[in-house]
Design a protein around this motif. Structure first.
Motif, short mmCIF file in Angstrom:
data_model
loop_
_atom_site.label_atom_id
_atom_site.label_comp_id
_atom_site.label_asym_id
_atom_site.label_seq_id
_atom_site.Cartn_x
_atom_site.Cartn_y
_atom_site.Cartn_z
N THR A 3 0.84 -1.19 0.00
CA THR A 3 0.00 0.00 0.00
C THR A 3 0.88 1.24 0.00
O THR A 3 2.09 1.15 -0.22
N TYR A 4 0.25 2.40 0.22
CA TYR A 4 0.99 3.65 0.15
C TYR A 4 0.91 4.39 1.47
O TYR A 4 -0.07 4.28 2.22
N ASP A 5 1.95 5.13 1.76
CA ASP A 5 1.99 5.96 2.95
C ASP A 5 0.97 7.10 2.80
O ASP A 5 0.79 7.64 1.71
N GLY A 6 0.30 7.44 3.86
CA GLY A 6 -0.66 8.52 3.84
C GLY A 6 -1.25 8.70 5.23
O GLY A 6 -0.95 7.95 6.16
N VAL A 7 -2.13 9.68 5.38
CA VAL A 7 -2.70 9.99 6.68
C VAL A 7 -3.45 8.79 7.24
O VAL A 7 -3.25 8.39 8.40
N ASP A 8 -4.36 8.21 6.44
CA ASP A 8 -5.15 7.08 6.92
C ASP A 8 -4.26 5.88 7.27
O ASP A 8 -4.49 5.20 8.28
N PHE A 9 -3.24 5.64 6.44
CA PHE A 9 -2.36 4.51 6.71
C PHE A 9 -1.61 4.73 8.01
O PHE A 9 -1.47 3.80 8.83
N ARG A 10 -1.14 5.93 8.26
CA ARG A 10 -0.39 6.20 9.48
C ARG A 10 -1.27 6.05 10.71
O ARG A 10 -0.82 5.57 11.76
N ARG A 11 -2.52 6.46 10.59
CA ARG A 11 -3.43 6.30 11.72
C ARG A 11 -3.66 4.82 12.01
O ARG A 11 -3.63 4.39 13.16
N HIS A 14 12.39 1.11 18.08
CA HIS A 14 10.99 0.90 17.71
C HIS A 14 10.08 1.77 18.58
O HIS A 14 9.14 2.42 18.08
N ASP A 15 10.33 1.79 19.88
CA ASP A 15 9.51 2.60 20.78
C ASP A 15 9.63 4.08 20.44
O ASP A 15 8.64 4.82 20.49
N TRP A 16 10.84 4.52 20.12
CA TRP A 16 11.06 5.93 19.75
C TRP A 16 10.25 6.27 18.50
O TRP A 16 9.58 7.31 18.44
N LEU A 17 10.29 5.38 17.52
CA LEU A 17 9.57 5.63 16.26
C LEU A 17 8.06 5.57 16.45
O LEU A 17 7.33 6.38 15.87
N LEU A 18 7.58 4.64 17.26
CA LEU A 18 6.15 4.55 17.50
C LEU A 18 5.65 5.79 18.24
O LEU A 18 4.56 6.31 17.94
N THR A 19 6.45 6.26 19.21
CA THR A 19 6.07 7.48 19.91
C THR A 19 6.03 8.67 18.95
O THR A 19 5.12 9.52 19.02
N ALA A 20 7.00 8.72 18.04
CA ALA A 20 7.00 9.79 17.04
C ALA A 20 5.78 9.70 16.14
O ALA A 20 5.15 10.72 15.81
N LEU A 21 5.42 8.48 15.75
CA LEU A 21 4.25 8.29 14.87
C LEU A 21 2.96 8.67 15.61
O LEU A 21 2.11 9.39 15.06
N THR A 22 2.81 8.22 16.83
CA THR A 22 1.61 8.52 17.61
C THR A 22 1.49 10.02 17.86
O THR A 22 0.38 10.59 17.78
N GLY A 23 2.63 10.65 18.14
CA GLY A 23 2.60 12.08 18.36
C GLY A 23 2.27 12.88 17.12
O GLY A 23 1.84 14.04 17.21
N GLN A 24 2.45 12.28 15.96
CA GLN A 24 2.18 12.97 14.69
C GLN A 24 0.70 12.91 14.31
O GLN A 24 0.24 13.72 13.50
N ILE A 25 -0.06 11.98 14.88
CA ILE A 25 -1.45 11.77 14.46
C ILE A 25 -2.31 13.01 14.61
O ILE A 25 -3.01 13.41 13.67
N PRO A 26 -2.31 13.70 15.76
CA PRO A 26 -3.13 14.92 15.87
C PRO A 26 -2.78 15.95 14.81
O PRO A 26 -3.64 16.61 14.26
#
Length: 316
Positions: free
Chosen positions: A254-262, A300-312
């Motif tokens: 698939t492709y990277d995008g807002v919905d995919f990241r969520r 992995h934890d650092w990246l997941l925290t970065a991803l979660t923090g980016q959602i809003p």
């Protein structure tokens, strides 16, 4: 020079010149390492001038604790001047290195027990009893083979193991010995509801899931995140996070995008946690410049925290 008109030495004369016993010379002769030139009329062994140098070489090789088959191999190849001597020395150095590592682990284990309180010693002895004195990583490799998805190419598995399986240090501290014993206990304990070992959701994503693509990409993302961890940077958007998300997107077709990241953030938040593995791995590796070393788990934890923090931010 030989002490007789025939130019030969008796066994006692030869032994005396080299500084060994007659019994020693007889032992090497009977095993074919020291050929005799002839026998006297009374049946006594007689040795030529070349026996002196050969016996001295045998004594030197045996002083290095070389076994007789290896001594024979060296003697058969130009009196130790050829490749055989180099090969045997290399082998002996490898074996000695292994023995020294075993002794260092044993010493560190004893010091660890010595430094433990009486209440700790019984449990720690049980932990140590499950680990070989020269520890290997077989149990860790088996743990990850159960964790990894099927159809992983051997190349991808080897690259992943190199990142995730800590190499036991050659000269461990007591703390590292204890951490390795605890790590072994962690990966070999029975699976319970409080110790999840289920497969990550990404492994069950779709029939088209490409595990090698995922783990190749994750290896690159973890390396980028490790740089940020060493700099003590807080989780944030950037190259490391983009590489992390791209690995999951490419592996699932698939492709990277807002919905995919969520979706990815929610999926990863539900994955089984093995934080204890990574804590112990960092202890086995030991601190670097006084700080815990980055591991794939901490990356992995650092990246997941970065991803979660980016959602809003993405939703806004």
């Amino acid at each position: 020079m030989p002490g007789h008109d025939d130019g030969l030495w008796g066994i006692g004369e030869l032994a005396g010149r080299v500084g060994v016993t007659v019994k020693t010379v007889r032992f090497y002769s009977e095993r074919g390492l020291l050929p005799e030139a002839s026998r006297s009329s009374g049946g006594h062994r007689r040795y030529g001038r070349d026996a002196l140098g050969r016996l001295r070489l045998i004594r030197s090789l045996r002083a290095l604790d070389l076994p007789l088959p290896q001594v024979r191999r060296i003697l058969d190849e130009d009196a130790g001047a050829g490749q055989a001597l180099e090969d045997v020395v290399d082998q002996q150095l490898r074996e000695l290195g292994t023995r020294l590592v075993t002794l260092r682990w044993r010493e560190a284990a004893l010091r660890m027990i010595q430094e433990s309180s009486p209440q700790e010693r019984a449990d720690r002895l049980l932990l140590l009893g499950a680990v070989t004195s020269a520890p290997n990583t077989d149990s860790l490799v088996r743990f990850w083979r159960r964790w990894l998805p099927p159809r992983m190419p051997a190349r991808a598995i080897a690259a992943f193991m190199e990142q995730t399986v800590p190499e036991p240090p050659d000269n461990p501290t007591p703390a590292q010995v204890l951490a390795f014993a605890r790590l072994h206990a962690y990966v070999t304990r029975p699976c319970t509801s409080t110790a999840p070992r289920g497969q990550p959701a990404a492994h069950r994503a779709s029939p088209d899931f490409r595990p090698a693509v995922l783990y190749d990409g994750l290896g690159e993302a973890y390396a980028l995140a490790a740089v940020q961890l060493r700099r003590e940077r807080s989780p944030h958007s950037g190259e490391a996070l983009d590489c992390f998300v791209a690995a999951y997107a490419a592996a699932s077709g698939t492709y990277d995008g807002v919905d995919f990241r969520r979706r990815l953030a929610g999926q990863l938040a539900q994955d089984p946690q093995i934080d204890r593995y990574w804590e112990l791995t960092a202890e086995v590796i030991g601190p670097i410049d006084g700080r815990p070393p980055p591991t794939p788990g901490s990356a992995h934890d650092w990246l997941l925290t970065a991803l979660t923090g980016q959602i809003p931010e993405l939703i806004a």
